[in-house]
Design a protein around this motif. Sequence first.
Motif, PDB file in Angstrom:
ATOM      1  N   THR A 129       0.839  -1.210   0.000  1.00  0.00           N
ATOM      2  CA  THR A 129       0.000   0.000   0.000  1.00  0.00           C
ATOM      3  C   THR A 129       0.867   1.250   0.000  1.00  0.00           C
ATOM      4  O   THR A 129       0.567   2.236  -0.708  1.00  0.00           O
ATOM      5  N   LEU A 130       1.951   1.223   0.790  1.00  0.00           N
ATOM      6  CA  LEU A 130       2.847   2.374   0.832  1.00  0.00           C
ATOM      7  C   LEU A 130       3.490   2.614  -0.534  1.00  0.00           C
ATOM      8  O   LEU A 130       3.580   3.761  -0.999  1.00  0.00           O
TER       9      LEU A 130
ATOM     10  N   ALA B  34       3.829   5.907  -5.338  1.00  0.00           N
ATOM     11  CA  ALA B  34       3.762   6.007  -6.805  1.00  0.00           C
ATOM     12  C   ALA B  34       2.657   6.958  -7.228  1.00  0.00           C
ATOM     13  O   ALA B  34       2.828   7.795  -8.144  1.00  0.00           O
ATOM     14  N   ALA B  35       1.508   6.836  -6.543  1.00  0.00           N
ATOM     15  CA  ALA B  35       0.382   7.705  -6.892  1.00  0.00           C
ATOM     16  C   ALA B  35       0.708   9.165  -6.580  1.00  0.00           C
ATOM     17  O   ALA B  35       0.397  10.081  -7.378  1.00  0.00           O
ATOM     18  N   ARG B  36       1.328   9.386  -5.407  1.00  0.00           N
ATOM     19  CA  ARG B  36       1.662  10.773  -5.052  1.00  0.00           C
ATOM     20  C   ARG B  36       2.718  11.315  -6.017  1.00  0.00           C
ATOM     21  O   ARG B  36       2.650  12.494  -6.407  1.00  0.00           O
TER      22      ARG B  36
ATOM     23  N   ARG C  75       9.820  16.158  -2.511  1.00  0.00           N
ATOM     24  CA  ARG C  75      10.396  15.527  -1.329  1.00  0.00           C
ATOM     25  C   ARG C  75       9.432  15.567  -0.138  1.00  0.00           C
ATOM     26  O   ARG C  75       9.218  14.581   0.547  1.00  0.00           O
ATOM     27  N   GLU C  76       8.859  16.743   0.121  1.00  0.00           N
ATOM     28  CA  GLU C  76       7.963  16.890   1.275  1.00  0.00           C
ATOM     29  C   GLU C  76       6.728  16.020   1.135  1.00  0.00           C
ATOM     30  O   GLU C  76       6.251  15.413   2.100  1.00  0.00           O
ATOM     31  N   SER C  77       6.188  15.974  -0.093  1.00  0.00           N
ATOM     32  CA  SER C  77       4.977  15.189  -0.297  1.00  0.00           C
ATOM     33  C   SER C  77       5.248  13.699  -0.119  1.00  0.00           C
ATOM     34  O   SER C  77       4.491  12.981   0.542  1.00  0.00           O
ATOM     35  N   LEU C  78       6.374  13.228  -0.702  1.00  0.00           N
ATOM     36  CA  LEU C  78       6.707  11.803  -0.569  1.00  0.00           C
ATOM     37  C   LEU C  78       7.085  11.442   0.876  1.00  0.00           C
ATOM     38  O   LEU C  78       6.773  10.346   1.356  1.00  0.00           O
TER      39      LEU C  78
ATOM     40  N   VAL D 184       3.881  10.902   2.872  1.00  0.00           N
ATOM     41  CA  VAL D 184       3.270   9.604   2.619  1.00  0.00           C
ATOM     42  C   VAL D 184       4.092   8.488   3.251  1.00  0.00           C
ATOM     43  O   VAL D 184       3.559   7.561   3.870  1.00  0.00           O
ATOM     44  N   SER D 185       5.438   8.587   3.125  1.00  0.00           N
ATOM     45  CA  SER D 185       6.314   7.555   3.697  1.00  0.00           C
ATOM     46  C   SER D 185       6.187   7.492   5.206  1.00  0.00           C
ATOM     47  O   SER D 185       6.131   6.406   5.804  1.00  0.00           O
ATOM     48  N   SER D 186       6.169   8.655   5.845  1.00  0.00           N
ATOM     49  CA  SER D 186       6.065   8.705   7.314  1.00  0.00           C
ATOM     50  C   SER D 186       4.756   8.105   7.779  1.00  0.00           C
ATOM     51  O   SER D 186       4.715   7.317   8.745  1.00  0.00           O
TER      52      SER D 186
END
Length: 415
Positions: A303-304, A309-311, A363-366, A369-371
Amino acid sequence: MASQIINETLQAYRTDLDALLERVQALAKDINNPDLQLTTHNLRRNINEPFLFVVVGEVKAGKSSFVNALLEAEVCATDIEPCTDSIQQIVYAEQEFVEQVEPSLRKIGRPIPILQEISIVDTPGTNTVVDEHQIITERYIPNSDLTFFVLFAKNPYQKSAWDFLDFVSAEWRKKVVFILQQADLLRPADLATNLERVKEYAYQKQIKAPIIFATSAALEQEGDRANSGFEPVRQYIQAMVSSGESYKIKLRSVSQTTQQIIDLLNGDVEGLNRQLASDRATAQSIRSKIDAGRGRSRYEINTLADRLAARYEVISARIKRDFRESLSVLTVVRRSFVGLFNQEASMQTWIDDFQERCTRDLRESLEEVSSEGAQHFVDGIRQLFDGLNQDLESVKSHRLESSHISLKVQSAAKK
């Protein structure tokens, strides 16, 4: 009397009981339970020991002479002075020996056939000045199968002798047999009087049916068995032992204790079976939780990856759109013309700023999502560990140690 004195039925029962206790003792060793090993060892020793006869009485009452005449052997020293200065336990041995077991306890071994079935304890006088002797004497009586209370036939009224019975509980007094030794020194009428008086004294000591014999070791040694009085004593011992009443009590006591051990062991085995079933269920629960955790972790990772990928696609599309809009002909001409006069507003500066802004936004957006995805993954792992710890704590709290099995019966046996 040296012939078979325990009936075959009781002997067979003793053999079977000893075999059973041997198996329990082996089990105790296998499960590493030293307390249960000691308990079964003591029970086996108890039923395999010969009958224990204890001889008590005042100094110079003729105790040692009585023992010698009874066994028809010079086992105990006799003299005009008091001889028995310590406890003497007389046991069977193929080779004669004398062993000082304790300062006040001596063991004597003699190859006398009757000692294969009985063990005799000759004691210091009840009026001895050494208190330790009396303490040890009192300790032997409760463990005896029969106690001979030897009195001087001419004067069986010595206070210290009868006071000694006060130290013996009423229960153990039932096993006391009174012996009026040196009866040959009295006229028949005087002996009859003393026998009646001894019976009265016994009543006062709560012995309702006293057994009394008059004996003469001197006559026995001279070969006058008809008048020595020892034959009735031997017949009484023969009847008492052969009837098995005393031995039945011993076997019954050991048998009851053995049954308690078996019942408790059976309860322990049932407890172990319940624990095994519980442990199996816990193991299955652990396997199920690990499988579920593995599936959940795989799902969280997938899911992550999909969300990242979607973001990325969303950010990329927005960057492309912004880039196209910012590179129209009119905008490029305007920025190029302005850049002639102001370098900070030049086209190159705009491109550098645009690149930096896009990199930062991506970077901030990914990272966001990662966090968030990582937090879900960690929470899942934590929940899995919490569940596994609960299962493991359940196993630990319900575990039954083999070295703790049947402590109740061990405590009762010691008492």
